[in-house]
Motif scaffolding. Structure first.
Motif, PDB file in Angstrom:
ATOM      1  N   MET A  40       0.774  -1.201  -0.131  1.00 48.79           N
ATOM      2  CA  MET A  40       0.153  -0.046   0.113  1.00 48.79           C
ATOM      3  C   MET A  40       0.976   1.099  -0.076  1.00 48.79           C
ATOM      4  SD  MET A  40      -3.150   0.684   2.505  1.00 48.79           S
ATOM      5  CE  MET A  40      -3.969  -0.672   1.797  1.00 48.79           C
ATOM      6  N   VAL A  41       0.635   2.242  -0.973  1.00 50.44           N
ATOM      7  CA  VAL A  41       1.314   3.338  -1.170  1.00 50.44           C
ATOM      8  C   VAL A  41       0.200   4.488  -0.601  1.00 50.44           C
ATOM      9  CG1 VAL A  41       2.755   5.036  -2.439  1.00 50.44           C
ATOM     10  CG2 VAL A  41       2.666   2.334  -2.972  1.00 50.44           C
ATOM     11  N   VAL A  42       0.760   5.329   0.327  1.00 50.71           N
ATOM     12  CA  VAL A  42      -0.272   6.412   0.974  1.00 50.71           C
ATOM     13  C   VAL A  42       0.273   7.840   0.458  1.00 50.71           C
ATOM     14  CG1 VAL A  42      -1.162   4.736   2.723  1.00 50.71           C
ATOM     15  CG2 VAL A  42       0.870   5.932   3.187  1.00 50.71           C
ATOM     16  N   GLY A  43      -0.570   8.841   0.234  1.00 51.20           N
ATOM     17  CA  GLY A  43       0.011  10.062  -0.009  1.00 51.20           C
ATOM     18  C   GLY A  43      -0.947  11.095   0.052  1.00 51.20           C
ATOM     19  N   CYS A  44      -0.564  12.211  -0.230  1.00 53.52           N
ATOM     20  CA  CYS A  44      -1.566  13.463  -0.141  1.00 53.52           C
ATOM     21  C   CYS A  44      -1.577  14.175  -1.330  1.00 53.52           C
ATOM     22  CB  CYS A  44      -1.068  14.295   1.030  1.00 53.52           C
ATOM     23  SG  CYS A  44      -1.378  13.945   2.746  1.00 53.52           S
ATOM     24  N   LEU A  45      -2.740  14.981  -1.502  1.00 54.52           N
ATOM     25  CA  LEU A  45      -3.084  15.845  -2.431  1.00 54.52           C
ATOM     26  C   LEU A  45      -3.128  17.116  -1.516  1.00 54.52           C
ATOM     27  CD1 LEU A  45      -5.161  15.973  -5.589  1.00 54.52           C
ATOM     28  CD2 LEU A  45      -5.014  17.913  -4.435  1.00 54.52           C
ATOM     29  N   PRO A  46      -2.079  17.775  -1.242  1.00 53.88           N
ATOM     30  CA  PRO A  46      -1.953  18.939  -0.332  1.00 53.88           C
ATOM     31  C   PRO A  46      -2.502  20.212  -1.018  1.00 53.88           C
ATOM     32  CG  PRO A  46       0.309  17.844  -0.312  1.00 53.88           C
ATOM     33  CD  PRO A  46      -0.396  17.450  -1.762  1.00 53.88           C
ATOM     34  N   GLY A  82       0.376   7.764   7.819  1.00 53.46           N
ATOM     35  CA  GLY A  82       1.322   7.490   6.581  1.00 53.46           C
ATOM     36  C   GLY A  82       1.447   8.554   5.525  1.00 53.46           C
ATOM     37  N   ALA A  83       0.239   8.988   5.133  1.00 53.91           N
ATOM     38  CA  ALA A  83       0.143  10.063   4.083  1.00 53.91           C
ATOM     39  C   ALA A  83       0.772  11.324   4.520  1.00 53.91           C
ATOM     40  CB  ALA A  83      -1.271  10.201   3.660  1.00 53.91           C
ATOM     41  N   ALA A  84       0.321  11.665   6.071  1.00 52.63           N
ATOM     42  CA  ALA A  84       0.946  13.022   6.716  1.00 52.63           C
ATOM     43  C   ALA A  84       2.472  12.748   6.739  1.00 52.63           C
ATOM     44  CB  ALA A  84       0.086  13.341   7.835  1.00 52.63           C
ATOM     45  N   ARG A  85       2.923  11.664   7.262  1.00 51.64           N
ATOM     46  CA  ARG A  85       4.441  11.543   7.440  1.00 51.64           C
ATOM     47  C   ARG A  85       5.205  11.832   6.040  1.00 51.64           C
ATOM     48  NH1 ARG A  85       6.770   7.633   5.846  1.00 51.64           N
ATOM     49  NH2 ARG A  85       5.297   5.977   5.940  1.00 51.64           N
ATOM     50  N   GLU A  86       4.582  11.168   5.084  1.00 46.43           N
ATOM     51  CA  GLU A  86       5.268  11.144   3.642  1.00 46.43           C
ATOM     52  C   GLU A  86       5.238  12.663   3.394  1.00 46.43           C
ATOM     53  OE1 GLU A  86       7.021   9.165   1.743  1.00 46.43           O
ATOM     54  OE2 GLU A  86       6.687   7.311   2.922  1.00 46.43           O
ATOM     55  N   THR A  87       4.347  13.430   3.592  1.00 44.61           N
ATOM     56  CA  THR A  87       4.282  14.812   3.199  1.00 44.61           C
ATOM     57  C   THR A  87       5.317  15.771   3.808  1.00 44.61           C
ATOM     58  OG1 THR A  87       1.908  14.529   2.639  1.00 44.61           O
ATOM     59  CG2 THR A  87       2.591  16.890   2.681  1.00 44.61           C
ATOM     60  N   TRP A  88       5.535  15.256   5.067  1.00 43.18           N
ATOM     61  CA  TRP A  88       6.449  16.029   5.925  1.00 43.18           C
ATOM     62  C   TRP A  88       7.736  15.691   5.472  1.00 43.18           C
ATOM     63  CZ3 TRP A  88       7.698  19.940   8.989  1.00 43.18           C
ATOM     64  CH2 TRP A  88       9.105  19.732   9.702  1.00 43.18           C
ATOM     65  N   ASN A 122       0.109  25.963   6.789  1.00 43.74           N
ATOM     66  CA  ASN A 122       0.896  27.065   6.659  1.00 43.74           C
ATOM     67  C   ASN A 122       1.402  26.878   5.228  1.00 43.74           C
ATOM     68  OD1 ASN A 122       3.359  26.204   7.275  1.00 43.74           O
ATOM     69  ND2 ASN A 122       2.435  26.302   9.140  1.00 43.74           N
ATOM     70  N   ASP A 123       2.044  28.055   4.539  1.00 40.51           N
ATOM     71  CA  ASP A 123       2.730  27.805   3.257  1.00 40.51           C
ATOM     72  C   ASP A 123       4.361  27.652   3.576  1.00 40.51           C
ATOM     73  OD1 ASP A 123       3.427  30.233   4.055  1.00 40.51           O
ATOM     74  OD2 ASP A 123       2.713  31.218   2.132  1.00 40.51           O
ATOM     75  N   ARG A 124       4.559  26.975   4.673  1.00 39.58           N
ATOM     76  CA  ARG A 124       6.018  26.822   4.903  1.00 39.58           C
ATOM     77  C   ARG A 124       6.348  25.410   4.538  1.00 39.58           C
ATOM     78  NH1 ARG A 124       5.150  29.124  10.050  1.00 39.58           N
ATOM     79  NH2 ARG A 124       5.155  27.197  11.003  1.00 39.58           N
ATOM     80  N   ILE A 125       7.081  25.190   3.399  1.00 38.79           N
ATOM     81  CA  ILE A 125       7.634  24.138   2.677  1.00 38.79           C
ATOM     82  C   ILE A 125       9.074  24.189   2.531  1.00 38.79           C
ATOM     83  CG2 ILE A 125       5.295  23.546   1.836  1.00 38.79           C
ATOM     84  CD1 ILE A 125       6.339  24.529  -0.877  1.00 38.79           C
ATOM     85  N   ALA A 126       9.643  23.047   2.535  1.00 35.39           N
ATOM     86  CA  ALA A 126      11.061  22.976   2.201  1.00 35.39           C
ATOM     87  C   ALA A 126      11.300  21.450   1.571  1.00 35.39           C
ATOM     88  CB  ALA A 126      11.888  23.195   3.455  1.00 35.39           C
ATOM     89  N   CYS A 127      12.493  21.315   0.885  1.00 36.46           N
ATOM     90  CA  CYS A 127      12.673  20.133   0.255  1.00 36.46           C
ATOM     91  C   CYS A 127      13.175  18.972   1.738  1.00 36.46           C
ATOM     92  CB  CYS A 127      14.028  20.151  -0.547  1.00 36.46           C
ATOM     93  SG  CYS A 127      13.549  21.052  -2.023  1.00 36.46           S
ATOM     94  N   GLY A 128      12.628  17.883   1.535  1.00 39.94           N
ATOM     95  CA  GLY A 128      13.275  16.708   2.405  1.00 39.94           C
ATOM     96  C   GLY A 128      14.248  15.901   1.753  1.00 39.94           C
TER      97      GLY A 128
END
Ligand code: ZN
Length: 177
Positions: A40-46, A82-88, A122-128
């Motif tokens: 199973m692959v989990v993800g977000c459309l943020p 899992g979806a939230a973790r992957e997005t983080w 919020n709009d704070r995003i950065a590369c993992g």
């Protein structure tokens, strides 16, 4: 499968267990049956204020192409976690999961994708470490020709097509060209 992960024996056969209806790896030393099932692959459309967060991959396969944040579900984890973790991990983004957006089958590679609609807090995003670039895209700027996987394309298409009109879950399956 070359040896039994239960007892270490190399006496492994691929055969139909008694009472079953398809072949499995069976150990003749300890009788363990090694079932293999889809991942199973989990993800977000943020989403943040009508913009969608998409990540550019820093890993193979599809290095350099864009993808919604997603990855394999871990043991002891709910699909939402899992979806939230992957997005983080991929975009250092904090999300609130809103609902299950789509289910996408990839039976030829034994995967099932679950994409959740999520709101960025919020709009704070950065590369993992797995991303070259992360970006909030306007719908008309989505890099359709540089998307890594059909699962993301499906999730994005359904979001745009049904944004206002349908609140249910979209179901799709990979179709070979
Ligand atoms: Zn064994």
């Amino acid at each position: 499968m070359n040896y039994c992960s239960n007892c270490g024996s190399e006496q492994i056969n691929f055969d139909i267990p008694h009472g079953d209806n398809r072949a499995r790896y069976i150990c003749h030393q300890c009788n363990a049956i090694h079932y293999q099932n889809p991942k199973m692959v989990v993800g977000c459309l943020p989403v943040f204020e009508d913009k969608i967060l998409i990540c550019r991959r820093a890993i193979e396969p599809c290095y350099g192409l864009w993808n919604l944040p997603a990855g394999y579900l871990e043991n002891n984890e709910t699909v939402e976690e899992g979806a939230a973790r992957e997005t983080w991990e991929e975009a250092r983004a904090n999300v609130k999961i809103i609902k299950l957006h789509c289910i996408y089958n990839l039976p030829h590679i034994n995967q099932v994708y679950l994409h959740f609609l999520a709101h960025l807090k919020n709009d704070r995003i950065a590369c993992g470490s797995e991303s070259l670039e992360v970006k909030l895209f306007d719908v008309y700027d989505i890099p359709w020709k540089q998307l890594a996987f059909s699962s993301s394309k499906f999730a994005l298409e359904k979001y745009i097509e049904f944004k206002e009109s349908y609140q249910g879950v979209h179901m799709g399956t990979y179709q070979a060209d």
